[in-house]
Enzyme design. Structure first.
Site, PDB file in Angstrom:
ATOM      1  N   GLY A  31       0.790  -1.234   0.000  1.00 19.72           N
ATOM      2  CA  GLY A  31       0.000   0.000   0.000  1.00 19.72           C
ATOM      3  C   GLY A  31       0.817   1.277   0.000  1.00 19.72           C
ATOM      4  O   GLY A  31       2.021   1.279  -0.210  1.00 19.72           O
ATOM      5  N   TYR A  32       0.092   2.388   0.219  1.00 23.54           N
ATOM      6  CA  TYR A  32       0.640   3.753   0.152  1.00 23.54           C
ATOM      7  C   TYR A  32       1.219   3.991  -1.241  1.00 23.54           C
ATOM      8  O   TYR A  32       2.408   4.238  -1.430  1.00 23.54           O
ATOM      9  CB  TYR A  32       1.690   3.991   1.246  1.00 23.54           C
ATOM     10  N   HIS A  37       4.113   1.428  -7.779  1.00 18.71           N
ATOM     11  CA  HIS A  37       3.001   0.473  -7.625  1.00 18.71           C
ATOM     12  C   HIS A  37       2.077   0.537  -8.849  1.00 18.71           C
ATOM     13  O   HIS A  37       1.610  -0.489  -9.338  1.00 18.71           O
ATOM     14  CB  HIS A  37       2.159   0.807  -6.386  1.00 18.71           C
ATOM     15  N   GLN A  61       7.484  -9.774   7.790  1.00 21.89           N
ATOM     16  CA  GLN A  61       8.716  -9.376   7.102  1.00 21.89           C
ATOM     17  C   GLN A  61       9.402  -8.190   7.766  1.00 21.89           C
ATOM     18  O   GLN A  61      10.382  -7.669   7.238  1.00 21.89           O
ATOM     19  CB  GLN A  61       8.451  -9.122   5.611  1.00 21.89           C
ATOM     20  N   LYS A 149      13.128  -2.420  -8.156  1.00 18.64           N
ATOM     21  CA  LYS A 149      13.676  -1.572  -7.091  1.00 18.64           C
ATOM     22  C   LYS A 149      14.100  -2.473  -5.940  1.00 18.64           C
ATOM     23  O   LYS A 149      15.141  -2.283  -5.337  1.00 18.64           O
ATOM     24  CB  LYS A 149      12.599  -0.573  -6.641  1.00 18.64           C
ATOM     25  N   ASP A 150      13.290  -3.484  -5.668  1.00 16.45           N
ATOM     26  CA  ASP A 150      13.594  -4.487  -4.642  1.00 16.45           C
ATOM     27  C   ASP A 150      14.189  -5.706  -5.350  1.00 16.45           C
ATOM     28  O   ASP A 150      13.562  -6.754  -5.439  1.00 16.45           O
ATOM     29  CB  ASP A 150      12.313  -4.847  -3.885  1.00 16.45           C
TER      30      ASP A 150
HETATM   31  P1  AMP Z   1       5.790  -2.444  -1.451  1.00 19.75           P
HETATM   32  O1  AMP Z   1       4.380  -1.941  -1.349  1.00 19.75           O
HETATM   33  O2  AMP Z   1       6.830  -1.401  -1.138  1.00 19.75           O
HETATM   34  O3  AMP Z   1       6.008  -3.749  -0.735  1.00 19.75           O
HETATM   35  O4  AMP Z   1       6.030  -2.768  -2.975  1.00 19.75           O
HETATM   36  C1  AMP Z   1       5.150  -3.565  -3.700  1.00 19.75           C
HETATM   37  C2  AMP Z   1       5.746  -3.862  -5.037  1.00 19.75           C
HETATM   38  O5  AMP Z   1       6.019  -2.645  -5.714  1.00 19.75           O
HETATM   39  C3  AMP Z   1       7.090  -4.618  -4.954  1.00 19.75           C
HETATM   40  O6  AMP Z   1       7.156  -5.586  -5.990  1.00 19.75           O
HETATM   41  C4  AMP Z   1       8.093  -3.527  -5.162  1.00 19.75           C
HETATM   42  O7  AMP Z   1       9.307  -3.985  -5.733  1.00 19.75           O
HETATM   43  C5  AMP Z   1       7.365  -2.637  -6.140  1.00 19.75           C
HETATM   44  N1  AMP Z   1       7.909  -1.281  -6.104  1.00 19.75           N
HETATM   45  C6  AMP Z   1       8.171  -0.522  -5.010  1.00 19.75           C
HETATM   46  N2  AMP Z   1       8.739   0.646  -5.373  1.00 19.75           N
HETATM   47  C7  AMP Z   1       8.853   0.613  -6.713  1.00 19.75           C
HETATM   48  C8  AMP Z   1       9.359   1.530  -7.693  1.00 19.75           C
HETATM   49  N3  AMP Z   1       9.873   2.712  -7.353  1.00 19.75           N
HETATM   50  N4  AMP Z   1       9.302   1.166  -8.987  1.00 19.75           N
HETATM   51  C9  AMP Z   1       8.774  -0.034  -9.355  1.00 19.75           C
HETATM   52  N5  AMP Z   1       8.276  -0.933  -8.493  1.00 19.75           N
HETATM   53  C10 AMP Z   1       8.314  -0.619  -7.195  1.00 19.75           C
END
Ligand code: AMP
Length: 282
Positions: A31-32, A37, A61, A149-150
Protein backbone atom coordinates in the site's frame (compact mmCIF):
# COMPACT_ATOMS: atom_id res chain seq x y z
CA UNK A 1 -13.72 -3.30 -8.23
CA UNK A 2 -14.56 -5.72 -5.44
CA UNK A 3 -12.81 -5.45 -2.11
CA UNK A 4 -12.10 -8.69 -0.24
CA UNK A 5 -10.90 -9.05 3.33
CA UNK A 6 -11.24 -12.83 3.69
CA UNK A 7 -8.92 -15.29 1.96
CA UNK A 8 -11.70 -17.80 1.48
CA UNK A 9 -13.86 -15.29 -0.34
CA UNK A 10 -11.21 -14.07 -2.76
CA UNK A 11 -10.15 -17.69 -3.38
CA UNK A 12 -13.72 -18.51 -4.34
CA UNK A 13 -13.92 -15.52 -6.68
CA UNK A 14 -10.59 -16.40 -8.32
CA UNK A 15 -11.70 -20.04 -8.71
CA UNK A 16 -14.78 -18.83 -10.56
CA UNK A 17 -12.72 -16.64 -12.87
CA UNK A 18 -10.22 -19.41 -13.55
CA UNK A 19 -12.94 -21.99 -14.16
CA UNK A 20 -14.55 -19.73 -16.73
CA UNK A 21 -11.23 -19.51 -18.59
CA UNK A 22 -10.01 -16.11 -17.38
CA UNK A 23 -6.34 -15.52 -16.68
CA UNK A 24 -5.37 -13.76 -13.44
CA UNK A 25 -2.41 -11.46 -12.73
CA UNK A 26 -1.48 -10.49 -9.18
CA UNK A 27 0.40 -7.41 -7.97
CA UNK A 28 1.31 -7.89 -4.28
CA UNK A 29 1.78 -4.61 -2.38
CA UNK A 30 1.93 -3.10 1.09
CA UNK A 31 0.00 0.00 0.00
CA UNK A 32 0.64 3.75 0.15
CA UNK A 33 0.70 3.81 -3.60
CA UNK A 34 3.09 5.73 -5.79
CA UNK A 35 3.85 5.51 -9.50
CA UNK A 36 6.00 2.39 -8.95
CA UNK A 37 3.00 0.47 -7.63
CA UNK A 38 0.89 1.92 -10.41
CA UNK A 39 3.21 0.52 -13.09
CA UNK A 40 2.86 -2.97 -11.54
CA UNK A 41 -0.91 -2.64 -11.30
CA UNK A 42 -1.11 -1.46 -14.94
CA UNK A 43 0.97 -4.45 -16.00
CA UNK A 44 -1.47 -6.78 -14.21
CA UNK A 45 -4.42 -4.96 -15.80
CA UNK A 46 -2.92 -5.16 -19.31
CA UNK A 47 -1.63 -8.71 -19.22
CA UNK A 48 -4.48 -10.81 -17.85
CA UNK A 49 -8.26 -10.98 -17.97
CA UNK A 50 -8.46 -10.30 -14.23
CA UNK A 51 -6.18 -7.96 -12.29
CA UNK A 52 -5.88 -8.69 -8.58
CA UNK A 53 -3.99 -6.46 -6.15
CA UNK A 54 -3.16 -7.47 -2.60
CA UNK A 55 -2.64 -4.77 0.01
CA UNK A 56 -1.22 -6.18 3.21
CA UNK A 57 1.44 -4.76 5.50
CA UNK A 58 2.96 -8.13 6.29
CA UNK A 59 4.13 -8.15 9.92
CA UNK A 60 6.28 -11.25 9.33
CA UNK A 61 8.72 -9.38 7.10
CA UNK A 62 9.49 -6.68 9.67
CA UNK A 63 12.14 -7.26 12.34
CA UNK A 64 11.39 -6.40 15.99
CA UNK A 65 13.04 -2.95 15.77
CA UNK A 66 11.75 -2.04 12.32
CA UNK A 67 9.02 0.32 11.13
CA UNK A 68 5.92 -1.94 11.11
CA UNK A 69 3.88 0.41 13.33
CA UNK A 70 5.04 3.56 11.52
CA UNK A 71 4.69 2.13 8.00
CA UNK A 72 2.58 4.67 6.03
CA UNK A 73 -0.99 3.65 5.32
CA UNK A 74 -3.88 5.25 3.41
CA UNK A 75 -6.42 2.64 2.48
CA UNK A 76 -9.05 5.02 1.06
CA UNK A 77 -6.62 6.64 -1.35
CA UNK A 78 -5.06 3.31 -2.37
CA UNK A 79 -8.48 1.78 -3.06
CA UNK A 80 -9.38 4.76 -5.28
CA UNK A 81 -6.14 4.42 -7.23
CA UNK A 82 -6.62 0.67 -7.68
CA UNK A 83 -10.17 1.21 -8.86
CA UNK A 84 -9.15 3.96 -11.28
CA UNK A 85 -6.57 1.60 -12.80
CA UNK A 86 -9.25 -1.01 -13.53
CA UNK A 87 -8.40 -3.56 -10.84
CA UNK A 88 -11.01 -6.33 -10.53
CA UNK A 89 -10.27 -7.36 -6.95
CA UNK A 90 -8.41 -5.71 -4.08
CA UNK A 91 -7.45 -8.13 -1.32
CA UNK A 92 -6.76 -6.43 2.01
CA UNK A 93 -6.91 -9.05 4.75
CA UNK A 94 -6.49 -8.60 8.49
CA UNK A 95 -3.34 -10.12 9.86
CA UNK A 96 -5.46 -12.68 11.75
CA UNK A 97 -6.91 -13.92 8.44
CA UNK A 98 -3.42 -14.60 7.11
CA UNK A 99 -1.64 -15.86 10.23
CA UNK A 100 -3.43 -18.22 12.58
CA UNK A 101 -2.46 -17.78 16.24
CA UNK A 102 -0.53 -21.03 15.99
CA UNK A 103 0.94 -20.37 12.52
CA UNK A 104 4.11 -22.44 12.44
CA UNK A 105 5.22 -23.01 8.84
CA UNK A 106 7.69 -20.78 7.03
CA UNK A 107 9.33 -20.64 3.63
CA UNK A 108 13.04 -19.89 3.73
CA UNK A 109 15.48 -19.43 0.90
CA UNK A 110 18.65 -18.95 2.94
CA UNK A 111 21.29 -18.71 0.22
CA UNK A 112 19.81 -15.78 -1.70
CA UNK A 113 18.55 -14.20 1.53
CA UNK A 114 21.90 -14.15 3.32
CA UNK A 115 23.56 -11.06 1.84
CA UNK A 116 22.55 -7.50 0.87
CA UNK A 117 19.34 -6.57 2.75
CA UNK A 118 19.20 -10.00 4.37
CA UNK A 119 22.40 -9.31 6.31
CA UNK A 120 20.77 -6.55 8.38
CA UNK A 121 17.20 -7.89 8.09
CA UNK A 122 17.55 -11.55 9.08
CA UNK A 123 13.82 -12.38 9.16
CA UNK A 124 12.79 -10.22 6.20
CA UNK A 125 12.93 -12.68 3.31
CA UNK A 126 11.46 -15.51 5.38
CA UNK A 127 8.44 -13.23 5.88
CA UNK A 128 8.40 -12.21 2.21
CA UNK A 129 8.63 -15.77 0.86
CA UNK A 130 5.95 -16.99 3.25
CA UNK A 131 3.43 -14.24 2.47
CA UNK A 132 4.07 -14.42 -1.28
CA UNK A 133 3.60 -18.19 -1.37
CA UNK A 134 0.44 -17.83 0.73
CA UNK A 135 -0.89 -15.18 -1.69
CA UNK A 136 -0.08 -17.46 -4.62
CA UNK A 137 -2.04 -20.27 -2.93
CA UNK A 138 -4.98 -18.02 -2.07
CA UNK A 139 -5.27 -16.35 -5.49
CA UNK A 140 -3.52 -18.89 -7.72
CA UNK A 141 -2.59 -16.27 -10.32
CA UNK A 142 -1.19 -17.16 -13.73
CA UNK A 143 1.32 -14.32 -13.38
CA UNK A 144 2.59 -12.10 -10.58
CA UNK A 145 4.48 -8.85 -10.95
CA UNK A 146 7.26 -7.36 -8.78
CA UNK A 147 9.49 -4.29 -8.93
CA UNK A 148 13.22 -4.34 -9.65
CA UNK A 149 13.68 -1.57 -7.09
CA UNK A 150 13.59 -4.49 -4.64
CA UNK A 151 15.99 -6.57 -6.76
CA UNK A 152 16.85 -9.11 -4.09
CA UNK A 153 13.15 -9.68 -3.37
CA UNK A 154 12.30 -10.55 -6.96
CA UNK A 155 15.42 -12.76 -7.23
CA UNK A 156 14.44 -14.64 -4.06
CA UNK A 157 10.87 -15.06 -5.29
CA UNK A 158 11.96 -16.29 -8.72
CA UNK A 159 14.17 -18.87 -7.00
CA UNK A 160 11.40 -19.94 -4.61
CA UNK A 161 8.99 -20.41 -7.53
CA UNK A 162 11.57 -22.45 -9.45
CA UNK A 163 12.64 -24.56 -6.48
CA UNK A 164 9.10 -25.32 -5.29
CA UNK A 165 7.52 -25.70 -8.77
CA UNK A 166 4.97 -22.99 -8.08
CA UNK A 167 2.84 -22.68 -11.23
CA UNK A 168 3.08 -18.92 -11.72
CA UNK A 169 5.00 -16.70 -14.10
CA UNK A 170 7.05 -14.04 -12.31
CA UNK A 171 7.52 -10.72 -14.09
CA UNK A 172 9.74 -7.92 -12.82
CA UNK A 173 9.54 -4.29 -13.91
CA UNK A 174 12.09 -1.44 -13.78
CA UNK A 175 12.14 0.97 -10.84
CA UNK A 176 10.02 4.07 -11.31
CA UNK A 177 11.83 7.22 -10.16
CA UNK A 178 11.17 10.78 -9.16
CA UNK A 179 12.34 13.39 -11.70
CA UNK A 180 15.58 13.84 -9.74
CA UNK A 181 16.34 10.10 -9.87
CA UNK A 182 15.28 9.04 -6.37
CA UNK A 183 13.60 5.62 -6.56
CA UNK A 184 9.98 5.95 -5.49
CA UNK A 185 9.27 4.29 -2.16
CA UNK A 186 6.49 4.48 0.40
CA UNK A 187 9.28 5.12 2.90
CA UNK A 188 10.35 8.38 1.20
CA UNK A 189 7.73 10.15 3.37
CA UNK A 190 10.03 9.57 6.35
CA UNK A 191 12.63 11.96 4.86
CA UNK A 192 13.08 15.48 6.24
CA UNK A 193 13.38 18.21 3.56
CA UNK A 194 17.18 18.23 4.03
CA UNK A 195 17.39 14.44 3.71
CA UNK A 196 15.06 14.47 0.71
CA UNK A 197 17.37 16.99 -0.99
CA UNK A 198 20.36 14.64 -0.56
CA UNK A 199 18.60 11.32 -1.29
CA UNK A 200 18.91 11.60 -5.12
CA UNK A 201 22.68 11.32 -4.61
CA UNK A 202 22.11 7.60 -4.07
CA UNK A 203 21.16 7.23 -7.72
CA UNK A 204 23.79 9.70 -8.87
CA UNK A 205 26.49 7.63 -7.19
CA UNK A 206 25.20 4.44 -8.81
CA UNK A 207 25.20 6.09 -12.24
CA UNK A 208 28.80 7.22 -11.69
CA UNK A 209 29.75 3.67 -10.73
CA UNK A 210 28.19 2.34 -13.92
CA UNK A 211 30.00 4.99 -15.93
CA UNK A 212 33.33 3.94 -14.39
CA UNK A 213 32.59 0.36 -15.50
CA UNK A 214 31.68 1.52 -18.97
CA UNK A 215 35.05 3.29 -19.14
CA UNK A 216 36.80 0.02 -18.36
CA UNK A 217 37.13 -0.15 -14.57
CA UNK A 218 36.71 -3.76 -13.47
CA UNK A 219 37.82 -3.60 -9.83
CA UNK A 220 34.80 -3.40 -7.56
CA UNK A 221 37.04 -2.28 -4.67
CA UNK A 222 38.01 0.80 -6.70
CA UNK A 223 34.41 1.46 -7.75
CA UNK A 224 33.19 1.14 -4.18
CA UNK A 225 35.89 3.43 -2.79
CA UNK A 226 34.93 6.18 -5.24
CA UNK A 227 31.23 5.61 -4.53
CA UNK A 228 31.60 5.88 -0.76
CA UNK A 229 33.71 9.03 -1.15
CA UNK A 230 31.07 10.57 -3.43
CA UNK A 231 28.26 9.79 -0.97
CA UNK A 232 30.28 11.04 2.02
CA UNK A 233 30.85 14.37 0.23
CA UNK A 234 27.46 14.81 -1.46
CA UNK A 235 25.04 13.10 0.93
CA UNK A 236 26.50 13.60 4.42
CA UNK A 237 23.11 12.98 6.06
CA UNK A 238 23.11 9.45 4.62
CA UNK A 239 24.89 6.45 6.10
CA UNK A 240 25.68 3.63 3.70
CA UNK A 241 24.59 0.29 5.15
CA UNK A 242 25.96 -1.70 2.23
CA UNK A 243 27.03 -1.28 -1.39
CA UNK A 244 27.83 -4.59 -3.06
CA UNK A 245 28.33 -5.95 -6.56
CA UNK A 246 26.60 -9.28 -7.07
CA UNK A 247 25.61 -11.69 -9.80
CA UNK A 248 22.12 -10.44 -10.74
CA UNK A 249 20.58 -13.91 -10.54
CA UNK A 250 22.48 -15.84 -7.87
CA UNK A 251 23.34 -12.70 -5.82
CA UNK A 252 26.84 -14.07 -5.25
CA UNK A 253 29.33 -11.27 -4.46
CA UNK A 254 31.66 -10.21 -7.29
CA UNK A 255 35.01 -8.49 -6.93
CA UNK A 256 35.79 -8.25 -10.64
CA UNK A 257 33.16 -6.77 -12.90
CA UNK A 258 33.88 -8.85 -15.98
CA UNK A 259 30.34 -10.13 -16.63
CA UNK A 260 26.73 -9.27 -15.75
CA UNK A 261 26.74 -7.53 -12.39
CA UNK A 262 24.31 -5.68 -10.17
CA UNK A 263 25.38 -2.97 -7.76
CA UNK A 264 22.87 -2.89 -4.89
CA UNK A 265 22.89 -0.57 -1.90
CA UNK A 266 21.03 0.52 1.21
CA UNK A 267 21.39 3.98 2.75
CA UNK A 268 19.95 5.25 6.00
CA UNK A 269 18.75 8.82 6.19
CA UNK A 270 17.55 9.34 9.76
CA UNK A 271 14.70 6.87 10.27
CA UNK A 272 14.43 6.05 6.57
CA UNK A 273 16.23 3.06 5.12
CA UNK A 274 16.33 3.46 1.33
CA UNK A 275 17.48 0.85 -1.18
CA UNK A 276 18.45 1.13 -4.82
CA UNK A 277 20.43 -0.77 -7.43
CA UNK A 278 21.85 -0.55 -10.94
CA UNK A 279 23.13 -3.07 -13.47
CA UNK A 280 26.83 -2.27 -13.85
CA UNK A 281 26.94 -4.69 -16.79
CA UNK A 282 24.27 -6.85 -18.32
P1 AMP B 1 5.79 -2.44 -1.45
O1 AMP B 1 4.38 -1.94 -1.35
O2 AMP B 1 6.83 -1.40 -1.14
O3 AMP B 1 6.01 -3.75 -0.74
O4 AMP B 1 6.03 -2.77 -2.97
C1 AMP B 1 5.15 -3.57 -3.70
C2 AMP B 1 5.75 -3.86 -5.04
O5 AMP B 1 6.02 -2.65 -5.71
C3 AMP B 1 7.09 -4.62 -4.95
O6 AMP B 1 7.16 -5.59 -5.99
C4 AMP B 1 8.09 -3.53 -5.16
O7 AMP B 1 9.31 -3.98 -5.73
C5 AMP B 1 7.37 -2.64 -6.14
N1 AMP B 1 7.91 -1.28 -6.10
C6 AMP B 1 8.17 -0.52 -5.01
N2 AMP B 1 8.74 0.65 -5.37
C7 AMP B 1 8.85 0.61 -6.71
C8 AMP B 1 9.36 1.53 -7.69
N3 AMP B 1 9.87 2.71 -7.35
N4 AMP B 1 9.30 1.17 -8.99
C9 AMP B 1 8.77 -0.03 -9.35
N5 AMP B 1 8.28 -0.93 -8.49
C10 AMP B 1 8.31 -0.62 -7.20
Amino acid sequence: MRIFTKSEEISRQCDEWRNSGDTIALAPTMGYYHAGHESLIRWARNNADRAVVSLFVNPAQFGPNEDLAAYPRNFERDAKIAESLGVDALFCPESSDIYADDHATWVISPVLSAGLCGASRPVHFKGVCTIVLKLFNIIRPHAAVFGEKDWQQQAVIKRMVRDLNVPVKIVSLPAVREKDGLAMSSRNVYLSPEERAQAPKIREGLLRAREACQKGETSFAAIKKALLEFWAAEAPLGACEYAEAVDPETLEPMSTIDKASLLACAMRFGGARLIDNILLRN
